[in-house]
Design a protein around this motif. Sequence first.
Motif, PDB file in Angstrom:
ATOM      1  N   ALA A   1       0.840  -1.205   0.000  1.00  0.00           N
ATOM      2  CA  ALA A   1       0.000   0.000   0.000  1.00  0.00           C
ATOM      3  C   ALA A   1       0.875   1.255   0.000  1.00  0.00           C
ATOM      4  O   ALA A   1       0.623   2.199  -0.759  1.00  0.00           O
ATOM      5  CB  ALA A   1      -0.937  -0.005   1.207  1.00  0.00           C
ATOM      6  N   VAL A   2       1.903   1.251   0.827  1.00  0.00           N
ATOM      7  CA  VAL A   2       2.806   2.412   0.897  1.00  0.00           C
ATOM      8  C   VAL A   2       3.542   2.600  -0.430  1.00  0.00           C
ATOM      9  O   VAL A   2       3.650   3.724  -0.936  1.00  0.00           O
ATOM     10  CB  VAL A   2       3.784   2.277   2.083  1.00  0.00           C
ATOM     11  CG1 VAL A   2       4.872   3.335   2.023  1.00  0.00           C
ATOM     12  CG2 VAL A   2       3.035   2.352   3.408  1.00  0.00           C
ATOM     13  N   LEU A   3       4.038   1.515  -1.012  1.00  0.00           N
ATOM     14  CA  LEU A   3       4.719   1.613  -2.310  1.00  0.00           C
ATOM     15  C   LEU A   3       3.795   2.229  -3.356  1.00  0.00           C
ATOM     16  O   LEU A   3       4.200   3.124  -4.116  1.00  0.00           O
ATOM     17  CB  LEU A   3       5.188   0.235  -2.771  1.00  0.00           C
ATOM     18  CG  LEU A   3       5.767   0.186  -4.192  1.00  0.00           C
ATOM     19  CD1 LEU A   3       7.081   0.959  -4.262  1.00  0.00           C
ATOM     20  CD2 LEU A   3       5.963  -1.248  -4.637  1.00  0.00           C
TER      21      LEU A   3
ATOM     22  N   ALA B   1      -2.732 -12.982  -5.217  1.00  0.00           N
ATOM     23  CA  ALA B   1      -4.076 -12.406  -5.300  1.00  0.00           C
ATOM     24  C   ALA B   1      -4.584 -11.884  -3.959  1.00  0.00           C
ATOM     25  O   ALA B   1      -5.047 -10.746  -3.870  1.00  0.00           O
ATOM     26  CB  ALA B   1      -5.052 -13.430  -5.876  1.00  0.00           C
ATOM     27  N   ARG B   2      -4.511 -12.680  -2.926  1.00  0.00           N
ATOM     28  CA  ARG B   2      -5.095 -12.282  -1.634  1.00  0.00           C
ATOM     29  C   ARG B   2      -4.351 -11.099  -1.033  1.00  0.00           C
ATOM     30  O   ARG B   2      -4.954 -10.074  -0.701  1.00  0.00           O
ATOM     31  CB  ARG B   2      -5.084 -13.458  -0.659  1.00  0.00           C
ATOM     32  CG  ARG B   2      -5.717 -13.137   0.687  1.00  0.00           C
ATOM     33  CD  ARG B   2      -5.685 -14.326   1.626  1.00  0.00           C
ATOM     34  NE  ARG B   2      -4.367 -14.837   1.896  1.00  0.00           N
ATOM     35  CZ  ARG B   2      -3.521 -14.317   2.796  1.00  0.00           C
ATOM     36  NH1 ARG B   2      -3.879 -13.271   3.504  1.00  0.00           N
ATOM     37  NH2 ARG B   2      -2.332 -14.841   2.981  1.00  0.00           N
ATOM     38  N   ARG B   3      -3.033 -11.204  -0.903  1.00  0.00           N
ATOM     39  CA  ARG B   3      -2.263 -10.103  -0.310  1.00  0.00           C
ATOM     40  C   ARG B   3      -2.254  -8.894  -1.231  1.00  0.00           C
ATOM     41  O   ARG B   3      -2.273  -7.751  -0.769  1.00  0.00           O
ATOM     42  CB  ARG B   3      -0.841 -10.553   0.010  1.00  0.00           C
ATOM     43  CG  ARG B   3      -0.764 -11.526   1.175  1.00  0.00           C
ATOM     44  CD  ARG B   3       0.661 -11.964   1.415  1.00  0.00           C
ATOM     45  NE  ARG B   3       1.186 -12.649   0.243  1.00  0.00           N
ATOM     46  CZ  ARG B   3       1.837 -13.803   0.281  1.00  0.00           C
ATOM     47  NH1 ARG B   3       2.085 -14.412   1.416  1.00  0.00           N
ATOM     48  NH2 ARG B   3       2.274 -14.349  -0.830  1.00  0.00           N
TER      49      ARG B   3
ATOM     50  N   LEU C   1      -3.979  -3.291  -1.999  1.00  0.00           N
ATOM     51  CA  LEU C   1      -4.627  -2.217  -2.763  1.00  0.00           C
ATOM     52  C   LEU C   1      -5.911  -1.760  -2.086  1.00  0.00           C
ATOM     53  O   LEU C   1      -6.279  -0.586  -2.172  1.00  0.00           O
ATOM     54  CB  LEU C   1      -4.879  -2.660  -4.202  1.00  0.00           C
ATOM     55  CG  LEU C   1      -3.724  -2.369  -5.162  1.00  0.00           C
ATOM     56  CD1 LEU C   1      -3.539  -0.888  -5.376  1.00  0.00           C
ATOM     57  CD2 LEU C   1      -2.421  -2.997  -4.771  1.00  0.00           C
ATOM     58  N   ALA C   2      -6.587  -2.655  -1.365  1.00  0.00           N
ATOM     59  CA  ALA C   2      -7.762  -2.249  -0.588  1.00  0.00           C
ATOM     60  C   ALA C   2      -7.342  -1.301   0.534  1.00  0.00           C
ATOM     61  O   ALA C   2      -8.008  -0.287   0.780  1.00  0.00           O
ATOM     62  CB  ALA C   2      -8.481  -3.471  -0.025  1.00  0.00           C
TER      63      ALA C   2
ATOM     64  N   MET D   1      -7.437  -0.843 -10.025  1.00  0.00           N
ATOM     65  CA  MET D   1      -6.198  -1.443  -9.504  1.00  0.00           C
ATOM     66  C   MET D   1      -6.483  -2.557  -8.508  1.00  0.00           C
ATOM     67  O   MET D   1      -5.725  -3.520  -8.424  1.00  0.00           O
ATOM     68  CB  MET D   1      -5.323  -0.375  -8.866  1.00  0.00           C
ATOM     69  CG  MET D   1      -4.639   0.513  -9.885  1.00  0.00           C
ATOM     70  SD  MET D   1      -3.615   1.732  -9.058  1.00  0.00           S
ATOM     71  CE  MET D   1      -4.427   3.205  -9.593  1.00  0.00           C
ATOM     72  N   LEU D   2      -7.568  -2.437  -7.748  1.00  0.00           N
ATOM     73  CA  LEU D   2      -7.973  -3.519  -6.843  1.00  0.00           C
ATOM     74  C   LEU D   2      -8.214  -4.808  -7.629  1.00  0.00           C
ATOM     75  O   LEU D   2      -7.716  -5.876  -7.270  1.00  0.00           O
ATOM     76  CB  LEU D   2      -9.263  -3.146  -6.108  1.00  0.00           C
ATOM     77  CG  LEU D   2      -9.147  -2.243  -4.913  1.00  0.00           C
ATOM     78  CD1 LEU D   2     -10.486  -1.617  -4.602  1.00  0.00           C
ATOM     79  CD2 LEU D   2      -8.639  -3.017  -3.734  1.00  0.00           C
ATOM     80  N   LEU D   3      -8.991  -4.695  -8.677  1.00  0.00           N
ATOM     81  CA  LEU D   3      -9.294  -5.845  -9.527  1.00  0.00           C
ATOM     82  C   LEU D   3      -8.027  -6.361 -10.201  1.00  0.00           C
ATOM     83  O   LEU D   3      -7.753  -7.567 -10.201  1.00  0.00           O
ATOM     84  CB  LEU D   3     -10.340  -5.451 -10.570  1.00  0.00           C
ATOM     85  CG  LEU D   3     -10.703  -6.490 -11.621  1.00  0.00           C
ATOM     86  CD1 LEU D   3     -11.278  -7.745 -10.975  1.00  0.00           C
ATOM     87  CD2 LEU D   3     -11.687  -5.900 -12.624  1.00  0.00           C
TER      88      LEU D   3
END
Length: 194
Positions: free
Chosen positions: A33-35, A69-71, A76-77, A108-110
């Motif tokens: 998320a930070v990146l 996928a999960r992480r 992104l969430a 981007m989430l998808l």
Amino acid sequence: MSTAAAATRTGAVLADLLPATRTRDIALVVGGAVLTGVAAQIAVPVPGSPVPVTGQTFAALLVGTALGARRGFLSLALYAVVGMAGMPWFAEGRSGLGFASFGYVLGMLLAATVVGALARRGGDRSVPRTAGTMVLGSALIYAVGVPYLALYTGMSLSAAVSAGLVPFLLGDALKAALAMGALPAAWKLAGRRG
């Protein structure tokens, strides 16, 4: 299982090369998320478009591919939720959801989820497969971002494509080329260490 075995087994992503702990997963999700937030600050305005060229799409695709996928989705969430809550780390220091390029954040989430799933199936192990993974991820971002841009601004869909897709194709090709070199090389390096 050794790191070398994890590097070569089907179903692994680059993040799986690190020892598995809950702390690792939390750090990877927060780090992704930070990146993405930092990469979003690399923003260049595009004349005639309310959407800038940024590094966030590249970061989101790398995060999804490297984390799975999960992480990737969780990362992104977290990026989206923290940005909607007021952290000014969307492109051009924006926050909230009231801006024309927010649809790309949703895309981007998808995309992170799908490219993460493809990476678990080896979609980041060779240049051609990485190219396909990155192209599909970019297409998913545009599939959400461009219609959102049209709805938010009142543009026609063709005008939104002209303003929110066409000017970014060359940059996306360059980003895909970077990924095509970096990801398979990382897997080769990991395999050689074992």
